[in-house]
Every structure is written in structure tokens, then in C-alpha cells.
Design an enzyme around this catalytic site. Structure first.
Site, PDB file in Angstrom:
ATOM      1  N   HIS A  88       0.747  -1.041   0.016  1.00 17.20           N
ATOM      2  CA  HIS A  88      -0.009  -0.122   0.138  1.00 17.20           C
ATOM      3  C   HIS A  88       0.768   1.228   0.015  1.00 17.20           C
ATOM      4  CE1 HIS A  88       0.642   1.126   4.461  1.00 17.20           C
ATOM      5  NE2 HIS A  88       0.573  -0.228   4.566  1.00 17.20           N
ATOM      6  N   CYS A 135       3.256  -4.463   6.919  1.00 21.69           N
ATOM      7  CA  CYS A 135       3.042  -4.377   5.289  1.00 21.69           C
ATOM      8  C   CYS A 135       4.321  -3.812   4.490  1.00 21.69           C
ATOM      9  CB  CYS A 135       1.970  -3.451   5.120  1.00 21.69           C
ATOM     10  SG  CYS A 135       0.237  -4.167   5.707  1.00 21.69           S
TER      11      CYS A 135
END
Length: 154
Positions: free
Chosen positions: A113, A129
Site C-alpha cells: 500500500h 506491510c
């Protein structure tokens, strides 16, 4: 195919044309590991399970994978891990390593992301992440498909 090199803090993507593209990333500040609650980046073979955010504006902020505002740096909370622009939600492919039980990448909500901390791209800084610069995230999102293989290696 996507390859994430944790040691290089780079993401490599092979487009359908066969050309490879390289993007700097930021993986977990806690290093690598597949255990739930570790705040580490999981290793191994994965696939893109879901693409989220198509056609939304750059810097769209997500909460629980739903868009809720456009990120405004003037109202930034430095403790918040903003998920911006687009989400590529990963699922593990290796049972016992990154799939099922306490090592399930999908249930850990591990994404590729965009981030509000673009200045930290190139060094480990995430909560698990794989963070990208927002413009890079937009470009990558346009060239990947659900089901596409992702390999995260040390």
C-alpha cells in the site's frame, strides 16, 4: 510476478510485456517473520488476493479497507500507520508458513500500500506491510492482477 527483496528494500514487478520495473519500498521495522501479532513482514510465496481502491483519488486514506478521507498532512497523527492510495491484499500460498493458523498472511491483513511516510521508503519502517510511494503504488496497481504471484524474500 512481483518479487519483494527485504534486504534491498525493493519491489520488482514483471509486466505482461516481460519488462521488469523496480520500486523502492519499506518493509517491517521488526524485520521478517510470519507469526500473527509479530508486526513483521512475512516471507514466502503469496498471491494478490484483492485489489482495493480502483479509480479513487491519489492519497485516499483507508480504514478497514474502506475509503474514508483524503490524507491531509496538516492533520497527521504521527502514531497512525496510514494506508493510502491503493491496497493490494496478500494471501499466503504455503500452508504452515504463511497460510492458515497463526501464520496466515491474509488474516494478518498484510498489504502492499501507499504511505504517508514516503521519506522512510528504502528502510524498514512499517508494521508488517510493504509500503510504497503513492505515485509508485498507483502505477503498480494498474499493472497487476488478482491472483498474481508475489514472492517476499530476505
Amino acid at each position: 510476478m512481483i518479487i519483494v527483496s527485504v534486504s534491498e528494500q525493493m519491489l520488482y514487478h514483471r509486466h505482461k510485456t516481460g519488462v521488469w520495473y523496480a520500486y523502492p519500498v519499506s518493509t517491517a521495522s521488526n524485520g521478517v517473520g510470519n507469526l500473527s501479532g509479530s508486526f513483521q513482514t512475512p516471507l514466502g510465496k503469496h498471491r494478490i488476493a484483492e485489489k482495493i481502491g480502483d479509480h479513487l483519488p491519489l492519497m485516499t486514506a483507508f480504514r478497514a479497507r474502506e475509503p474514508f478521507c483524503i490524507y491531509d498532512p496538516e492533520h497527521d497523527d504521527p502514531k497512525k500507520d496510514w494506508i493510502l492510495t491503493r491496497i493490494l491484499w496478500l494471501t499466503g500460498c504455503e500452508t504452515g508458513k504463511n497460510r492458515r493458523g497463526k501464520v496466515d498472511t491474509y488474516r494478518r491483513y498484510i498489504y502492499i500500500h501507499g504511505t504517508h511516510e514516503e521519506d522512510k521508503i528504502g528502510s524498514p519502517a512499517s508494521h508488517g506491510c510493504i509500503r510504497m510511494k503513492n505515485e509508485d503504488m498507483l502505477e503498480l496497481f494498474e499493472h497487476v492482477a488478482v491472483g498474481e504471484p508475489v514472492r517476499i524474500e530476505n
